[in-house]
Design a protein around this motif. Structure first.
Motif, PDB file in Angstrom:
ATOM      1  N   GLY A  20      14.936  48.666 -47.936  1.00 48.96           N
ATOM      2  CA  GLY A  20      16.349  48.800 -47.661  1.00 48.96           C
ATOM      3  C   GLY A  20      16.693  49.997 -46.822  1.00 48.96           C
ATOM      4  N   VAL A  21      17.973  50.231 -46.758  1.00 49.07           N
ATOM      5  CA  VAL A  21      18.541  51.344 -46.019  1.00 49.07           C
ATOM      6  C   VAL A  21      19.180  52.269 -47.044  1.00 49.07           C
ATOM      7  CG1 VAL A  21      20.266  51.992 -44.306  1.00 49.07           C
ATOM      8  CG2 VAL A  21      18.993  49.851 -44.037  1.00 49.07           C
ATOM      9  N   VAL A  22      18.879  53.552 -46.964  1.00 48.05           N
ATOM     10  CA  VAL A  22      19.474  54.520 -47.875  1.00 48.05           C
ATOM     11  C   VAL A  22      20.700  55.121 -47.200  1.00 48.05           C
ATOM     12  CG1 VAL A  22      19.159  56.693 -49.116  1.00 48.05           C
ATOM     13  CG2 VAL A  22      17.280  55.045 -48.979  1.00 48.05           C
ATOM     14  N   TYR A  23      21.841  54.949 -47.842  1.00 43.25           N
ATOM     15  CA  TYR A  23      23.082  55.562 -47.378  1.00 43.25           C
ATOM     16  C   TYR A  23      23.186  56.913 -48.072  1.00 43.25           C
ATOM     17  CZ  TYR A  23      25.007  51.212 -45.427  1.00 43.25           C
ATOM     18  OH  TYR A  23      25.244  50.095 -44.679  1.00 43.25           O
ATOM     19  N   ASN A  24      23.450  57.957 -47.309  1.00 43.69           N
ATOM     20  CA  ASN A  24      23.612  59.280 -47.893  1.00 43.69           C
ATOM     21  C   ASN A  24      24.637  60.055 -47.084  1.00 43.69           C
ATOM     22  OD1 ASN A  24      21.744  61.183 -45.976  1.00 43.69           O
ATOM     23  ND2 ASN A  24      20.875  59.134 -46.182  1.00 43.69           N
ATOM     24  N   TYR A  25      25.226  61.042 -47.717  1.00 39.68           N
ATOM     25  CA  TYR A  25      26.309  61.813 -47.105  1.00 39.68           C
ATOM     26  C   TYR A  25      25.860  63.249 -46.908  1.00 39.68           C
ATOM     27  CZ  TYR A  25      31.008  63.824 -46.571  1.00 39.68           C
ATOM     28  OH  TYR A  25      32.121  64.490 -46.117  1.00 39.68           O
ATOM     29  N   THR A  26      25.930  63.716 -45.666  1.00 36.84           N
ATOM     30  CA  THR A  26      25.494  65.066 -45.316  1.00 36.84           C
ATOM     31  C   THR A  26      26.579  65.740 -44.477  1.00 36.84           C
ATOM     32  OG1 THR A  26      24.494  64.510 -43.173  1.00 36.84           O
ATOM     33  CG2 THR A  26      23.123  64.183 -45.138  1.00 36.84           C
ATOM     34  N   VAL A  27      26.281  66.924 -43.981  1.00 35.39           N
ATOM     35  CA  VAL A  27      27.205  67.626 -43.087  1.00 35.39           C
ATOM     36  C   VAL A  27      27.452  66.818 -41.813  1.00 35.39           C
ATOM     37  CG1 VAL A  27      26.663  69.932 -43.937  1.00 35.39           C
ATOM     38  CG2 VAL A  27      25.354  68.988 -42.045  1.00 35.39           C
ATOM     39  N   ALA A  69      37.275  59.415 -46.042  1.00 38.28           N
ATOM     40  CA  ALA A  69      36.877  60.417 -47.042  1.00 38.28           C
ATOM     41  C   ALA A  69      35.504  61.006 -46.752  1.00 38.28           C
ATOM     42  CB  ALA A  69      36.879  59.792 -48.437  1.00 38.28           C
ATOM     43  N   TRP A  70      34.687  60.289 -45.987  1.00 40.43           N
ATOM     44  CA  TRP A  70      33.293  60.705 -45.809  1.00 40.43           C
ATOM     45  C   TRP A  70      32.990  61.140 -44.378  1.00 40.43           C
ATOM     46  CZ3 TRP A  70      32.237  61.701 -50.427  1.00 40.43           C
ATOM     47  CH2 TRP A  70      32.777  60.925 -51.449  1.00 40.43           C
ATOM     48  N   LEU A  71      33.994  61.663 -43.707  1.00 38.23           N
ATOM     49  CA  LEU A  71      33.792  62.202 -42.365  1.00 38.23           C
ATOM     50  C   LEU A  71      33.050  63.536 -42.457  1.00 38.23           C
ATOM     51  CD1 LEU A  71      37.292  61.379 -40.859  1.00 38.23           C
ATOM     52  CD2 LEU A  71      35.118  60.206 -40.405  1.00 38.23           C
ATOM     53  N   GLU A  76      31.607  69.354 -48.224  1.00 39.07           N
ATOM     54  CA  GLU A  76      31.562  70.672 -48.863  1.00 39.07           C
ATOM     55  C   GLU A  76      30.341  70.677 -49.766  1.00 39.07           C
ATOM     56  OE1 GLU A  76      35.122  71.794 -50.947  1.00 39.07           O
ATOM     57  OE2 GLU A  76      36.367  70.782 -49.465  1.00 39.07           O
ATOM     58  N   GLU A  77      29.469  71.624 -49.569  1.00 40.18           N
ATOM     59  CA  GLU A  77      28.187  71.644 -50.273  1.00 40.18           C
ATOM     60  C   GLU A  77      28.323  71.573 -51.790  1.00 40.18           C
ATOM     61  OE1 GLU A  77      24.185  74.380 -50.578  1.00 40.18           O
ATOM     62  OE2 GLU A  77      25.486  74.574 -48.837  1.00 40.18           O
ATOM     63  N   CYS A  82      26.706  64.676 -51.256  1.00 39.63           N
ATOM     64  CA  CYS A  82      26.044  63.387 -51.437  1.00 39.63           C
ATOM     65  C   CYS A  82      26.136  62.897 -52.883  1.00 39.63           C
ATOM     66  CB  CYS A  82      24.587  63.473 -50.985  1.00 39.63           C
ATOM     67  SG  CYS A  82      23.866  61.854 -50.670  1.00 39.63           S
ATOM     68  N   TYR A  83      26.088  63.812 -53.835  1.00 36.52           N
ATOM     69  CA  TYR A  83      26.202  63.414 -55.241  1.00 36.52           C
ATOM     70  C   TYR A  83      27.587  62.831 -55.513  1.00 36.52           C
ATOM     71  CZ  TYR A  83      24.863  63.484 -60.147  1.00 36.52           C
ATOM     72  OH  TYR A  83      24.523  63.106 -61.423  1.00 36.52           O
ATOM     73  N   SER A  84      28.624  63.493 -55.002  1.00 35.03           N
ATOM     74  CA  SER A  84      29.977  62.976 -55.217  1.00 35.03           C
ATOM     75  C   SER A  84      30.177  61.660 -54.464  1.00 35.03           C
ATOM     76  CB  SER A  84      31.039  64.006 -54.826  1.00 35.03           C
ATOM     77  OG  SER A  84      30.890  64.428 -53.505  1.00 35.03           O
TER      78      SER A  84
END
Length: 153
Positions: A20-27, A69-71, A76-77, A82-84
């Motif tokens: 699959g593809v892992v979606y994650n949120y970073t800076v 919301a995920w721009l 904020e670290e 990514c956890y939130s």
């Protein structure tokens, strides 16, 4: 922490593998990675028999990930990370399905800690076998009650 969008075939499903593809949120905002997460710990959220919901969850994930919301500039670290991102997505799905939401501590305790403990045990076992060629475990402790066949009639 990332969320995996499943891309699987029936043969992979039978073997217990999901690609699959892992979606994650970073800076840099929401990232979609097909590699680089091989050492991560998977936390399954769908119960056996509910795999029919996977495609629906994948669509929820794509829709959720494209909201403002995920721009990148909102990252904020310590608070919006990514956890939130993962927890808020899970709670959106739970709300859609009429289930109770999870707070950060509850999610960590129920889903993350048990999987990381299991991974830690596996890593310890692997390292011991790699180093010594075997692994010896302590026998179970003494029984606290009478053994089988020792009761009175």
């Amino acid at each position: 922490m990332g969320i995996t969008k499943s891309v699987h075939s029936s043969s992979d499903q039978l073997k217990g593998r999901f690609l699959g593809v892992v979606y994650n949120y970073t800076v840099h905002g929401v990232q979609r990675d097909e590699a680089g997460w091989e050492q991560s710990v998977s936390v399954p959220l769908l119960q056996p028999g509910m795999f029919g919901l996977m495609d629906q969850w994948d669509q929820y994930l794509e829709d959720f990930s494209t909201t403002g919301a995920w721009l990148p500039h909102r990252y904020e670290e310590d608070h919006h990370n990514c956890y939130s991102y993962a927890l808020r997505f899970i709670n959106c799905v739970l709300a859609t399905e009429g289930e109770e939401r999870l707070d950060r501590d509850e999610f960590t305790e129920k889903f993350v800690i048990p999987r990381t403990r299991k991974a830690s045990k596996y890593i310890t076992l692997y390292r011991m076998i790699e180093e010594h060629g075997f692994y010896v475990i302590d026998p179970p402790g003494p029984q606290t009650g009478p053994g089988p066949g020792s009761g009175s009639c």
